[in-house]
Design an enzyme around this catalytic site. Sequence first.
Site, PDB file in Angstrom:
ATOM      1  N   LYS A  40       0.857  -1.189   0.000  1.00  0.00           N
ATOM      2  CA  LYS A  40       0.000   0.000   0.000  1.00  0.00           C
ATOM      3  C   LYS A  40       0.888   1.232   0.000  1.00  0.00           C
ATOM      4  O   LYS A  40       1.851   1.316   0.777  1.00  0.00           O
ATOM      5  CB  LYS A  40      -0.911  -0.002   1.232  1.00  0.00           C
ATOM      6  N   ASP A 177     -13.309   4.181   9.635  1.00  0.00           N
ATOM      7  CA  ASP A 177     -13.887   3.898   8.317  1.00  0.00           C
ATOM      8  C   ASP A 177     -14.476   2.493   8.357  1.00  0.00           C
ATOM      9  O   ASP A 177     -14.128   1.629   7.554  1.00  0.00           O
ATOM     10  CB  ASP A 177     -12.823   4.018   7.232  1.00  0.00           C
ATOM     11  N   ASN A 182     -14.005  -3.347   5.113  1.00  0.00           N
ATOM     12  CA  ASN A 182     -12.842  -3.193   5.985  1.00  0.00           C
ATOM     13  C   ASN A 182     -12.869  -4.123   7.188  1.00  0.00           C
ATOM     14  O   ASN A 182     -12.067  -3.979   8.111  1.00  0.00           O
ATOM     15  CB  ASN A 182     -12.726  -1.737   6.452  1.00  0.00           C
ATOM     16  N   ASP A 195      -7.492  -1.486   6.817  1.00  0.00           N
ATOM     17  CA  ASP A 195      -7.644  -0.069   6.431  1.00  0.00           C
ATOM     18  C   ASP A 195      -7.885   0.820   7.639  1.00  0.00           C
ATOM     19  O   ASP A 195      -8.915   1.496   7.753  1.00  0.00           O
ATOM     20  CB  ASP A 195      -8.771   0.095   5.404  1.00  0.00           C
TER      21      ASP A 195
END
Length: 250
Positions: A40, A177, A182, A195
């Site tokens: 990432k 989030d 996720n 995440d």
Amino acid sequence: MLPPAIHHFIGDAVLQRDPIGESPCAVHSFRRANELYFLKTSPAVYASTTYSVLREAAVLQWLSGKVNVPEVVLTAQDERQEYMITRAVPGVPLAQRLSTELFQTALRQLQSIAIADCPFDASAAVRLRELAFLVSQGLIDQDYDLEAWPGLTTPQDLLAHLHATVPQEDLVFSHGDLGDSNIFVTDKDELYFIDLGRGGKADRWLDIAFIHRNLREDLSTKAATQFLKNLDRPDSPSRRQFFEQLDELF
């Protein structure tokens, strides 16, 4: 060109772009010794924001042993980007087994984490400073839709409205989030969280608002209402709306 340590770990493995996600971060999967990993990256301009993958790596390392999260294998940075390699978690996205019960379990696990020594501040004040920076730099999500909130027509309108309506916060550990893409769930109903760049101390209604919106939009209004009824406290629609509005430009 990748930093030497990142390049060495990936070796000759083929990087495959992951199309899922709406953040400015890029995610690629690859295999090494028959194990699945993810690379990432976040552009350097986001280093001071919750999009930073180095911030996310630090959150994941702090959470290790508290809840199930990906193992951080390696991090690096250069003048262009930040980099993080994590080991894949087991299970399937909660989107494939969407239920109020699993969301309730996820919320309970996260909000049970002691925050006395949590070094990550994701409070409304911090997020609003972050949003002001993104607005000033033209880095907000261009697909925003303010039609649900009459009187708010521009990002500047929304930012001013958010500053005027900040709720009194009841801080807990928040994912930041918390949606069905996720959270991963195994066939034994074990949950894994991914995440977590926005993870940290924040109002408890942030994650509740996201879960309610997810259930309302992807399962049913009835399921979303039932989720709220099962909480250990009365609903707070104004706080839920604040956090939905806060998320609109990200």
